[in-house]
Design a protein around this motif. Structure first.
Motif, PDB file in Angstrom:
ATOM      1  N   UNK A   1       0.801  -1.294  -0.063  1.00 17.93           N
ATOM      2  CA  UNK A   1       0.069  -0.172   0.172  1.00 17.93           C
ATOM      3  C   UNK A   1       0.819   1.355   0.028  1.00 17.93           C
ATOM      4  N   UNK A   2       0.214   2.403  -0.402  1.00 17.29           N
ATOM      5  CA  UNK A   2       1.154   3.854  -0.407  1.00 17.29           C
ATOM      6  C   UNK A   2       1.542   4.068   0.994  1.00 17.29           C
ATOM      7  N   UNK A   3       2.894   4.481   0.781  1.00 19.55           N
ATOM      8  CA  UNK A   3       3.773   4.838   2.150  1.00 19.55           C
ATOM      9  C   UNK A   3       2.939   5.661   3.131  1.00 19.55           C
ATOM     10  N   UNK A   4       2.155   6.617   2.607  1.00 12.10           N
ATOM     11  CA  UNK A   4       1.603   7.526   3.514  1.00 12.10           C
ATOM     12  C   UNK A   4       0.238   6.926   4.252  1.00 12.10           C
ATOM     13  N   UNK A   5      -0.174   5.840   3.820  1.00  8.63           N
ATOM     14  CA  UNK A   5      -1.624   5.247   4.316  1.00  8.63           C
ATOM     15  C   UNK A   5      -0.913   4.296   5.352  1.00  8.63           C
ATOM     16  N   UNK A   6      -0.912   5.040   6.594  1.00  5.55           N
ATOM     17  CA  UNK A   6      -0.508   4.101   8.002  1.00  5.55           C
ATOM     18  C   UNK A   6      -1.492   3.338   8.431  1.00  5.55           C
TER      19      UNK A   6
END
Length: 511
Positions: free
Chosen positions: A141-146
């Motif tokens: 998943x995208x890195x900013x989606x924590x």
């Protein structure tokens, strides 16, 4: 080309002489600032003028445009050099049109037409641009989606636990658990946290796990550490959902035996990487002895997996570490585990794991692994005589070739989609890496060049001559991003090769 500023009263002291219709006056920068300061209404128009001229500069027409430093109300337009002079032309008594001119050292050739990011997006199937991270095949998943969820076609109400893993997708223990979860297909939420060795961890995580270790399972308001214990716990909680452990006593004992040898293999691998030269012969022999034990285990059930034709927890425990052993032993010790047909069962096992999307979506490449391992395991000893191997691995991104073969189309689409979706982040990252955060002119040149690179990545377009269109700093930006790609967080190994190939293509268009 002239741009009009209205409601400015020309003054007799501007440039030492009055303005006359059709006259040309050359003034210094400080004088020009005083001229503009006569009327605050010019500020809004000034901004549009500067932006327009900046656009001309991006088209290679020789303009270098700057913000009028110290002028209140403009907000500043960062990233450009100062004016050398300003050319003022006054066709009417109360109106002035201005052109800013500099002795620019930048490119002067007109740029070829580049597609917009929107045009590039239209060339890629929507499945690549907008992947289904919730119900689709396993993806990083995208890195900013924590805070993310995986539902496998079910609802969020069915989620019964939270899995905490590392942000960069470099932790082999976290990789074990996520492979297991993708095979298990039980809905789960997962949250990403930095590994301690890569950066500060958030306070909220340290409150629930004082050690800061990963992975962590939160289930029923209780927490479970260690990858194997997490998988065993979930097998106990969900025994009838895609079972991944044998239920009979003999099968369980076999798994225990397999895992005991896996632990021994990991220990001897680490010794081999760390031992001084005087001990290398001994520790290398111990490593090979344990590898032969692994070969025998895989032979026992006639593979390709440790329990035969079906993958189990044992396979998920082994694969992430075999992946790292292959990369690190080759780089630091010059040992190729599969050279000359060695360890054929282990090779078949890794090939079988790569065919499982649960594993291939989370695997890394040799270059990335040897860069991210030392912070996790400590310093490693470099073997004398393996210099050429190390050089080859370190230069991997430099040697990447962009392919136009149909077999690489998915990888090329994947790389292009990630870049298109996050192009502004990538351009800003390149500026940061070059120490040019505020250089708007360079920002626009990098953006222009990267659009050509992504077009070629998608459809194999031919060479574009950018030598006199963008500055050489764009080459530095391409080289920086070529090595910055994080695998598998940003791209799969296959997609990363194509992206790096596109950066190499771009460098060739400028140098």
């Amino acid at each position: 080309m002239l741009f009009k500023i209205v409601d400015v009263e020309p003054r007799d002291d501007m440039g030492g002489q009055p303005f006359k219709e059709g006259s040309t006056v050359v003034v210094g920068f400080s004088t020009f600032r005083r001229y503009l300061a006569l009327n605050r209404k010019v500020y809004k128009d000034l901004r549009s003028i500067i932006e327009g001229l900046r656009g001309l500069g991006n088209m290679g027409l020789g303009f270098t445009v700057a913000s009028p430093c110290g002028l209140r109300g403009t907000g500043g337009l960062p990233g450009c050099s100062k004016y050398d002079r300003a050319l003022l032309r006054a066709p009417k008594p109360r109106a002035a049109s201005i052109v800013f001119m500099t002795q620019s050292s930048g490119p002067t050739k007109a740029a070829p037409a580049a597609p917009s990011w929107q045009d590039l997006a239209l060339k890629i199937p929507n499945d690549f641009l907008n992947p289904d991270y919730v119900n689709g095949e396993a993806k990083v998943t995208p890195p900013w989606d924590r805070d993310c969820v995986r539902l496998f076609g079910q609802s969020e109400e069915d989620i019964q636990f939270v899995f905490y893993r590392d942000t960069s997708y470099w932790c082999p223990y976290c990789q074990r658990v996520q492979i297991y979860l993708e095979e298990k297909k039980v809905p789960y939420r997962f949250k990403k946290v930095n590994l301690k060795c890569y950066g500060r961890q958030p306070g909220w995580y340290l409150k629930i796990n004082g050690s800061g270790s990963l992975p962590l399972l939160e289930i029923g308001r209780r927490y479970k550490l260690e990858s194997l214990q997490i998988m065993l716990k979930l097998e106990k909680e969900f025994p009838d959902t895609n079972p991944l452990l044998p239920k009979d006593g003999e099968g369980k004992r076999t798994v225990e035996r397999h895992l005991g040898i896996e632990k021994k293999l990991t220990q001897r691998w680490l010794r081999c990487l760390r031992a001084p030269d005087t001990q290398q012969e001994k520790v290398t022999a111990e490593l090979y002895s344990t590898l032969e034990e692994v070969e025998a285990l895989l032979e026992e059930f006639e593979g390709p997996y440790f329990m035969g034709e079906s993958a189990t927890v044992t396979d998920f425990m082994y694969a992430p570490f075999i992946e790292r052993q292959c990369a690190s032993l080759l780089y630091w010790r010059g040992i190729d585990l599969f050279a000359d047909g060695a360890h054929p069962n282990l090779k078949k096992f890794m090939e079988a794991m790569r065919r499982r999307h649960s594993y291939s979506a989370l695997m890394s490449d040799t270059y990335s692994l040897v860069r991210n391992l030392p912070p996790q395991i400590g310093p490693c000893k470099k073997a004398v005589g393996a210099e050429s191997i190390r050089e080859q691995i370190e230069n991997g991104p430099l040697m990447a070739k962009l392919s136009s073969d149909d077999s690489t189309l998915g990888a090329r689409y994947s790389a292009a989609a990630q870049f298109i979706n996050h192009h502004e982040v990538v351009v800003r990252d390149a500026l940061r890496g070059l120490g040019e955060r505020e250089n708007q002119e360079l920002h626009d040149q990098i953006d222009l060049a990267f659009r050509f690179a992504i077009r070629t990545l998608i459809d194999g377009s031919g060479e574009v001559d950018l030598r006199d269109v963008v500055s050489k700093k764009v080459v530095d930006a391409a080289k920086y991003e070529r090595k910055r790609v994080c695998i598998p967080r940003d791209l799969s190994p296959e997609a990363a090769v194509q992206f790096q190939g596109a950066m190499n293509w771009l460098i060739g268009c400028i140098e």
